[in-house]
Design a protein around this motif. Structure first.
Motif, short mmCIF file in Angstrom:
data_model
loop_
_atom_site.label_atom_id
_atom_site.label_comp_id
_atom_site.label_asym_id
_atom_site.label_seq_id
_atom_site.Cartn_x
_atom_site.Cartn_y
_atom_site.Cartn_z
N VAL A 75 0.82 -1.21 0.00
CA VAL A 75 0.00 0.00 0.00
C VAL A 75 0.85 1.26 0.00
O VAL A 75 0.47 2.28 -0.60
CB VAL A 75 -0.94 -0.01 1.23
N ALA A 76 2.02 1.22 0.66
CA ALA A 76 2.82 2.42 0.91
C ALA A 76 3.16 3.23 -0.34
O ALA A 76 3.12 4.47 -0.30
CB ALA A 76 4.10 2.04 1.66
N PRO A 77 3.51 2.60 -1.47
CA PRO A 77 3.87 3.42 -2.64
C PRO A 77 2.76 4.34 -3.13
O PRO A 77 3.03 5.33 -3.82
CB PRO A 77 4.22 2.36 -3.71
N GLY A 78 1.52 4.06 -2.80
CA GLY A 78 0.41 4.89 -3.25
C GLY A 78 0.02 5.98 -2.27
O GLY A 78 -0.97 6.68 -2.49
N LEU A 79 0.81 6.15 -1.18
CA LEU A 79 0.47 7.14 -0.15
C LEU A 79 1.39 8.34 -0.24
O LEU A 79 2.55 8.24 -0.64
CB LEU A 79 0.59 6.50 1.24
N TYR A 80 0.86 9.50 0.17
CA TYR A 80 1.68 10.70 0.31
C TYR A 80 2.52 10.59 1.58
O TYR A 80 2.25 9.76 2.45
CB TYR A 80 0.80 11.95 0.38
N LYS A 81 3.52 11.48 1.71
CA LYS A 81 4.40 11.41 2.88
C LYS A 81 3.63 11.65 4.17
O LYS A 81 3.86 10.99 5.18
CB LYS A 81 5.52 12.46 2.74
#
Length: 226
Positions: A75-81
């Protein structure tokens, strides 16, 4: 694949001691049984299959951090910082709370509940629970309490997503208290464990409001000013 491999590795490590694992899981019930009573087997293959199933589900619980980490990696690659900064403590908290729910069920709920069941057994009736039925029962309890202890995470996510405000959740406390008992009635198999689940669930709801003020202070300040 990595998540599945983690479960398999832990399961294979537990397999030589699967009888010991079952004895550990069933200890609260065996200690509550009346003197002279023992657990029984009604299925031919149960002496082998039930301890093996117990070891498998314990392996799933032990490997849960790895499983959730692999989900996070997906999931992490699709999230903003800023979303990652919120998601990481939520993921860690969800793991800790899930284990806390299982520990609460094992060390407190089982001891009280099985002792109560043994004390109300009618005279002339021997309390000799079947090991397969016992495993199904405790797995349901573990899952129910593990999910119930995720209430703070659900509360924070609702506030963070903007679906519900902090002010609205605070004003909904009486309904949440009632809803906790309704959820306990649906998840727990008896009124005793329902009560033991509902009260911590409501307290965890209050904990979720505190977590929201810590993790997303901007929304908490907005609610306070409003």
């Amino acid at each position: 694949i990595k998540a599945v491999l983690a479960v398999i590795v832990v399961f294979l490590g537990l397999t030589p001691w699967m009888n010991d694992v079952f004895e550990f899981v069933s200890k609260p019930l065996r200690e509550a049984l009346p003197e002279g009573s023992e657990m029984i087997v009604t299925d031919v293959a149960a002496p082998f299959l039930t301890p093996m199933k117990t070891a498998f589900f314990v392996a799933v619980f032990i490997a849960m951090p790895v499983v959730l980490y692999q989900v996070w990696q997906f999931v992490a690659p699709g999230l903003y910082k800023r979303e990652k900064r919120l998601a990481i403590p939520l993921m860690i908290s969800s793991i800790v709370l899930f284990y806390a729910g299982i520990a609460f069920a094992y060390f407190i709920v089982f001891k009280v509940m099985f002792g109560f069941f043994a004390s109300v057994t009618p005279s002339g009736v021997d309390m000799t629970p079947d090991i397969s039925a016992f495993l199904s029962f405790v797995l349901g309890i573990f899952l129910a309490f593990g999910l119930a202890f995720e209430v703070p995470i659900a509360t924070v996510l609702l506030i963070w997503s903007g679906l519900v405000s902090v002010k609205a959740l605070k004003s909904a406390r009486p309904y949440v208290f009632l809803g906790a008992f309704i959820a306990g009635m649906l998840l727990a198999p008896d009124v005793f464990s329902m009560t033991l689940m509902a009260i911590p669930m409501y307290l965890l709801y209050e904990g979720g409001l505190i977590m929201a003020r810590v993790l997303i202070p901007a929304k908490a300040r907005a609610a306070a000013s409003a």
